[in-house]
Write an enzyme that holds these catalytic residues in place. Structure first.
Site, short mmCIF file in Angstrom:
data_model
loop_
_atom_site.label_atom_id
_atom_site.label_comp_id
_atom_site.label_asym_id
_atom_site.label_seq_id
_atom_site.Cartn_x
_atom_site.Cartn_y
_atom_site.Cartn_z
N HIS A 1 0.84 -1.20 0.00
CA HIS A 1 0.00 0.00 0.00
C HIS A 1 0.87 1.25 0.00
O HIS A 1 0.63 2.19 -0.78
CB HIS A 1 -0.91 -0.02 1.23
CG HIS A 1 -1.65 1.25 1.48
ND1 HIS A 1 -2.96 1.45 1.09
CD2 HIS A 1 -1.26 2.41 2.09
CE1 HIS A 1 -3.34 2.66 1.46
NE2 HIS A 1 -2.33 3.26 2.06
N GLU A 2 1.87 1.27 0.86
CA GLU A 2 2.75 2.44 0.94
C GLU A 2 3.59 2.59 -0.33
O GLU A 2 3.81 3.71 -0.81
CB GLU A 2 3.65 2.34 2.17
CG GLU A 2 2.91 2.25 3.50
CD GLU A 2 1.94 3.40 3.73
OE1 GLU A 2 2.13 4.48 3.14
OE2 GLU A 2 0.97 3.21 4.49
N HIS B 1 1.54 4.34 -2.81
CA HIS B 1 1.57 5.80 -2.66
C HIS B 1 2.79 6.39 -3.37
O HIS B 1 2.69 7.40 -4.09
CB HIS B 1 1.64 6.18 -1.17
CG HIS B 1 0.32 6.23 -0.50
ND1 HIS B 1 -0.75 6.95 -0.98
CD2 HIS B 1 -0.11 5.66 0.67
CE1 HIS B 1 -1.78 6.83 -0.16
NE2 HIS B 1 -1.42 6.04 0.84
N GLU C 1 -6.12 7.18 -1.19
CA GLU C 1 -6.08 5.98 -0.35
C GLU C 1 -6.69 4.79 -1.08
O GLU C 1 -6.20 3.66 -0.98
CB GLU C 1 -6.80 6.23 0.98
CG GLU C 1 -6.04 7.11 1.94
CD GLU C 1 -4.64 6.59 2.24
OE1 GLU C 1 -4.49 5.37 2.48
OE2 GLU C 1 -3.71 7.40 2.24
#
Length: 299
Positions: free
Chosen positions: A145-146, A149, A225
């Site tokens: 997930h990071e 980003h 997100e």
């Protein structure tokens, strides 16, 4: 309300400091004269407003390390640290970016964040609590997930959006101060706001417009997100990403130890229930994020 103000972070502080300094130095004087030069005012606000956002972006890693107590893993000291480095390197390679710095911060809540001024000079950090309580596949999903980003360039895009928002906050604050000044001059035989009065109206208007404008930035933060969740599902698997979010949801009652200025970069800020909290929240509710992943049908 405190969360809203802190969300503006460093860039708003830079705007206020710049406004005070430039006002005291008389730099803004040419914008007024016999009337307001809107073109000059817009250029002036763009330069100062974007500067605040860019400064925040360029010092984001330094701020993150200091405010969270993150310790960057230079040389693995144990098997867990080696696994973290290897996993981030693998995920970064799959995402097509340079491997970010990897760190651990001493928080008991399960959380993680990514920051940095570009996709090839980033920092990804996880909390000690996350490493202690999540299964390896869930930790990998959080890391994915990071990495999402970083690969999506969210830090840069958020900084640019904040810069544009800053521009219009400053512009409309000064336009209103000018209108109030003109109104008072017409009513009081040429006696307007004066130096301190004009200055006070600008500062108050900047704060008010800054709070309103933060809703726009928060909307983009929530949107990104969902994109990062999708990237995490594609890199680590949907079931692992849903499992990680479900684990985070179960821990939302624990005290949040993430600094308020970094909540937009974290994987979770807990559950928001009130309408105003949802409007200014940097993250969507975890239930909505889990539902979006299930509906998307990633493998």
């Amino acid at each position: 309300m405190m969360r809203i103000l802190l969300f503006l972070g460093t860039n708003l502080a830079v705007i206020l400091v710049a406004s005070i300094t430039l006002r005291l130095l008389g730099v803004e004087g040419y914008l007024r004269g016999q009337g307001l030069n809107f073109n000059a005012l817009l250029i002036f606000c763009f330069i100062v407003g974007m500067a605040g956002s860019m400064i925040s972006l360029f010092i984001s890693k330094w701020m993150a390390k200091r405010s969270t107590g993150t310790v960057v893993i230079e040389t693995p000291g144990n098997a867990t640290e080696k696994w973290l480095l290897d996993t981030v390197e693998e995920l970064s390679r799959e995402a097509g970016i340079k491997t970010p710095e990897v760190g651990i911060f001493p928080a008991q809540q399960s959380n993680a964040f990514a920051t940095g001024w570009n996709r090839n000079d980033a920092l990804v950090a996880v909390s000690a609590g996350l490493l202690n309580r999540m299964r390896p596949e869930e930790v990998r999903a959080v890391l994915a997930h990071e990495i999402g980003h970083v690969a999506n360039g969210d830090m840069v895009t958020l900084a640019l959006i904040q810069g544009v928002v800053n521009t219009f906050v400053m512009f409309f604050a000064r336009a209103i101060a000018h209108l109030v000044d003109n109104f008072l001059r017409a009513r009081n035989d040429g006696a307007g706001l004066g130096f301190m009065g004009y200055f006070a109206v600008v500062i108050v208007a900047e704060i008010v417009f800054g709070i309103i404008a933060s809703a726009i930035v928060a909307w983009f933060s929530r949107f990104r997100e969902y994109r990062a969740d999708a990237a995490g599902a594609q890199l680590a698997g949907t079931s692992a990403m849903i499992g990680a979010l479900s684990r985070l949801k179960a821990e939302t009652e624990m005290p949040d130890q993430m600094p308020e200025t970094l909540t937009a970069f974290a994987i979770t800020t807990g559950q928001t229930r009130k309408i105003m909290e949802r409007l200014f929240a940097s993250h969507p509710p975890l239930d909505d994020r889990i539902r979006a992943l299930k509906e998307a049908g990633y493998r």
